[in-house]
Design a protein around this motif. Structure first.
Motif, PDB file in Angstrom:
ATOM      1  N   GLY A 128       0.832  -1.199   0.000  1.00 23.60           N
ATOM      2  CA  GLY A 128       0.000   0.000   0.000  1.00 23.60           C
ATOM      3  C   GLY A 128       0.861   1.240   0.000  1.00 23.60           C
ATOM      4  O   GLY A 128       2.084   1.165  -0.102  1.00 23.60           O
ATOM      5  N   GLU A 129       0.186   2.366   0.131  1.00 21.00           N
ATOM      6  CA  GLU A 129       0.859   3.651   0.091  1.00 21.00           C
ATOM      7  C   GLU A 129       1.066   4.127   1.530  1.00 21.00           C
ATOM      8  O   GLU A 129       0.166   4.023   2.343  1.00 21.00           O
ATOM      9  CB  GLU A 129      -0.099   4.621  -0.608  1.00 21.00           C
ATOM     10  CG  GLU A 129       0.543   5.632  -1.481  1.00 21.00           C
ATOM     11  CD  GLU A 129      -0.535   6.452  -2.180  1.00 21.00           C
ATOM     12  OE1 GLU A 129      -1.151   7.296  -1.506  1.00 21.00           O
ATOM     13  OE2 GLU A 129      -0.765   6.227  -3.384  1.00 21.00           O
ATOM     14  N   VAL A 130       2.224   4.652   1.811  1.00 19.13           N
ATOM     15  CA  VAL A 130       2.492   5.165   3.161  1.00 19.13           C
ATOM     16  C   VAL A 130       1.902   6.562   3.291  1.00 19.13           C
ATOM     17  O   VAL A 130       2.068   7.400   2.404  1.00 19.13           O
ATOM     18  CB  VAL A 130       4.002   5.233   3.427  1.00 19.13           C
ATOM     19  CG1 VAL A 130       4.284   5.982   4.725  1.00 19.13           C
ATOM     20  CG2 VAL A 130       4.596   3.841   3.475  1.00 19.13           C
ATOM     21  N   THR A 131       1.210   6.786   4.410  1.00 15.86           N
ATOM     22  CA  THR A 131       0.758   8.154   4.644  1.00 15.86           C
ATOM     23  C   THR A 131       0.932   8.491   6.127  1.00 15.86           C
ATOM     24  O   THR A 131       0.841   7.605   6.981  1.00 15.86           O
ATOM     25  CB  THR A 131      -0.713   8.346   4.191  1.00 15.86           C
ATOM     26  OG1 THR A 131      -1.074   9.703   4.387  1.00 15.86           O
ATOM     27  CG2 THR A 131      -1.673   7.463   4.959  1.00 15.86           C
ATOM     28  N   GLY A 132       1.235   9.731   6.397  1.00 15.20           N
ATOM     29  CA  GLY A 132       1.358  10.232   7.775  1.00 15.20           C
ATOM     30  C   GLY A 132       2.481   9.592   8.578  1.00 15.20           C
ATOM     31  O   GLY A 132       2.358   9.385   9.786  1.00 15.20           O
ATOM     32  N   TRP A 133       3.578   9.305   7.930  1.00 16.38           N
ATOM     33  CA  TRP A 133       4.701   8.677   8.649  1.00 16.38           C
ATOM     34  C   TRP A 133       5.225   9.620   9.722  1.00 16.38           C
ATOM     35  O   TRP A 133       5.492  10.779   9.459  1.00 16.38           O
ATOM     36  CB  TRP A 133       5.827   8.349   7.664  1.00 16.38           C
ATOM     37  CG  TRP A 133       7.032   7.717   8.297  1.00 16.38           C
ATOM     38  CD1 TRP A 133       8.035   8.349   8.950  1.00 16.38           C
ATOM     39  CD2 TRP A 133       7.336   6.323   8.354  1.00 16.38           C
ATOM     40  NE1 TRP A 133       8.951   7.440   9.419  1.00 16.38           N
ATOM     41  CE2 TRP A 133       8.547   6.188   9.052  1.00 16.38           C
ATOM     42  CE3 TRP A 133       6.682   5.172   7.886  1.00 16.38           C
ATOM     43  CZ2 TRP A 133       9.145   4.946   9.293  1.00 16.38           C
ATOM     44  CZ3 TRP A 133       7.291   3.936   8.112  1.00 16.38           C
ATOM     45  CH2 TRP A 133       8.507   3.827   8.815  1.00 16.38           C
ATOM     46  N   LYS A 134       5.360   9.107  10.938  1.00 16.58           N
ATOM     47  CA  LYS A 134       5.882   9.939  12.019  1.00 16.58           C
ATOM     48  C   LYS A 134       6.832   9.120  12.876  1.00 16.58           C
ATOM     49  O   LYS A 134       6.463   8.061  13.373  1.00 16.58           O
ATOM     50  CB  LYS A 134       4.711  10.445  12.875  1.00 16.58           C
ATOM     51  CG  LYS A 134       5.159  11.437  13.932  1.00 16.58           C
ATOM     52  CD  LYS A 134       3.963  12.145  14.548  1.00 16.58           C
ATOM     53  CE  LYS A 134       4.371  13.309  15.451  1.00 16.58           C
ATOM     54  NZ  LYS A 134       5.591  13.092  16.217  1.00 16.58           N
TER      55      LYS A 134
END
Lengths: 78, 397
Positions: free
Chosen positions: B47-53
């Motif tokens: 999947g697509e990575v989002t909001g990596w922190k």
């Protein structure tokens, strides 16, 4: 004059310098002879170094208070 | 779903009656968690990575999403610190992990062990490119930063694994070409956890030791992960700051690392690094022979010059004597002419004559009464004469 403090690089550089001074032809005969003898001595020492055949290998170890020690490394190599 | 025996619902309580038993929230979450944990094994999710922190604790929180779905994911510190780079927002990845429930919130999450970036090189490529951009902007790869390597190093330092093939190759080449060289090994862990800081430490150790003329830093071939320590920023900066010129030798010809780019010389392999580091003994021997010939010729030239100078001095001397002799002769001739001009013989040649009697010069009429015998000196001899009569004595008077 040529002793162990001279590296091969320094010896060759010195001999090159002597050669170029001799080739300039602007030297007294006596000066030229002294330089020639020094040059020959360097060449002889460098040649002696080149005849060494055994590679010396040491291993660095961090000593106390930031000092660095080197000890002979017994690497089994050709 | 039937509540299991060990997760029995609470009793009906004070209200009594036949109302169905109720579960606590915690009990339900525990049950759901159990179902998820046991029902779904490890799985790869794309999947697509989002909001990596990346949290200060080192844990990384993010979401994976498709066009129409999303799931929370976490990567704990132990695994996250092995990532070469944090993925970019929107980056397509494959993640390996387990689905579980975060009970305090009742939210399910994907606990990730590994992430691979899709596309060329994935996260490794991403990390490489980020560091590349950063260091290039600082000018660390600039050609003018490259220092010249010594032609005849007395001491060569080698920073590599003490048990690797790289060391073996380097020692073999130096032993063949320049066995007079002193080799100092500064051993380092070249792959796995802690390798970058160990390589940097080993390079600094060589610098502190201060005896080496050149440093070879490298290792033999391996996967991109094996070579990764040489794409580390700390390693790159230590190489750039080394007071001693550095030759990099990482992997094979095709593997270009950040360490290669900051090094003063990039060798394609450890053997090639050794070849570049030390001169070939037979070539040095030829150079020595050449210098010896030039020394002899140089001295000969000085001697020849002195000889020519002597010769020149000699001919000056001869010329000098010759010209002063000629000058002397000219002068003599001129003096003789003058003397000649002043001599009475000159007057005789011009037609005058001298009358003498018994050595006395007869100058007046009175000196020559009639009948006087006298001699007349002319230019080429004397004539005997006698006087008859004279006149003019009175006129003189």
């Amino acid at each position: 004059m040529p002793d162990d403090a001279w590296t091969l690089e320094a010896r060759l550089a010195r001999v090159e310098e002597i050669v170029s001074r001799l080739e300039s032809g602007r030297l007294d005969l006596e000066e030229a002879l002294i330089l020639f003898e020094e040059g020959v001595a360097h060449v002889r020492e460098a040649d002696r170094l080149l005849r060494e055949t055994e590679l010396r290998i040491e291993r660095l170890v961090a000593g106390e208070g930031g000092s660095v020690l080197s000890e002979p490394a017994g690497v089994d190599e050709s | 779903m039937t509540p299991r025996q060990d997760r029995a619902p609470l009793a009906g309580g004070a209200l009594g009656g036949a109302r169905p038993a109720a579960y606590t929230v915690a009990a339900v979450n525990a049950m759901v968690r159990h179902v998820l944990d046991s029902g779904l094994g490890p799985l790869w999710v794309q999947g697509e990575v989002t909001g990596w922190k990346r949290h200060t604790s080192g844990h990384c929180y993010f979401s994976l999403r498709d066009r129409n779905a999303q799931m929370r994911a976490v990567m704990f510190r132990a695994e996250a610190q092995r990532l070469p780079a944090d993925p970019d927002e929107g980056m397509e990845v494959r993640a390996l992990g387990r689905v579980t429930l975060y009970e305090p919130r009742g939210e399910y999450q994907f606990v990730v062990r590994e992430i691979e970036g899709l596309g060329a090189g994935g996260l490794w490529r991403l990390a490489f490119e980020r560091l590349h951009r950063k260091l290039e902007a600082e000018g660390l790869f600039a050609q003018e930063r490259k220092r010249p390597l010594p032609r005849f190093p007395s001491t060569v330092a080698v920073v590599t694994s003490p048990v690797g093939a790289a060391l073996h190759d380097i020692l073999q080449v130096i032993g063949l070409r320049a066995p007079w060289t002193r080799v100092v090994l500064s051993p380092a862990k070249v792959q796995g956890d802690g390798a970058p800081s160990d390589i940097a430490r080993a390079i600094r150790l060589v610098a502190r030791h201060g005896k080496a003329d050149v440093i070879i830093v490298g290792r033999g071939g391996g996967s991109i992960e094996d070579l990764w320590a040489f794409n580390d920023e700390a390693v790159a900066r230590t190489i750039a700051n080394s007071p001693i010129p550095v030759i990099s030798a990482v992997g094979h010809e095709i593997d270009v690392t950040i360490a290669d780019l900051v090094a003063d010389w990039r060798a394609p392999t450890p053997s090639a690094a050794a070849e570049r580091a030390v001169p070939d003994g037979s070539a040095v021997g030829r150079e020595l022979a050449g210098l010896t010939r030039r020394l002899g010729r140089g001295l000969g030239r000085t001697v020849e010059q002195k000889r020519l100078r002597l010769q020149r001095l000699d001919s000056w001397l001869v010329d000098g004597i010759r010209s002063s002799t000629r000058r002397g002769r000219d002068r003599l001739e001129r003096t003789a002419a003058t003397i000649d001009a002043l001599s009475p013989l000159g007057a005789l040649r011009r037609g005058f004559a001298v009358a003498r009697k018994e050595g006395r010069v007869l100058r007046t009429v009175a000196d020559l009464p009639p009948g006087t015998r006298f001699t007349l000196r002319v230019s080429d001899g004397e004539v005997d004469c006698h006087s008859d009569s004279g006149s003019g004595g009175a006129a003189d008077a």
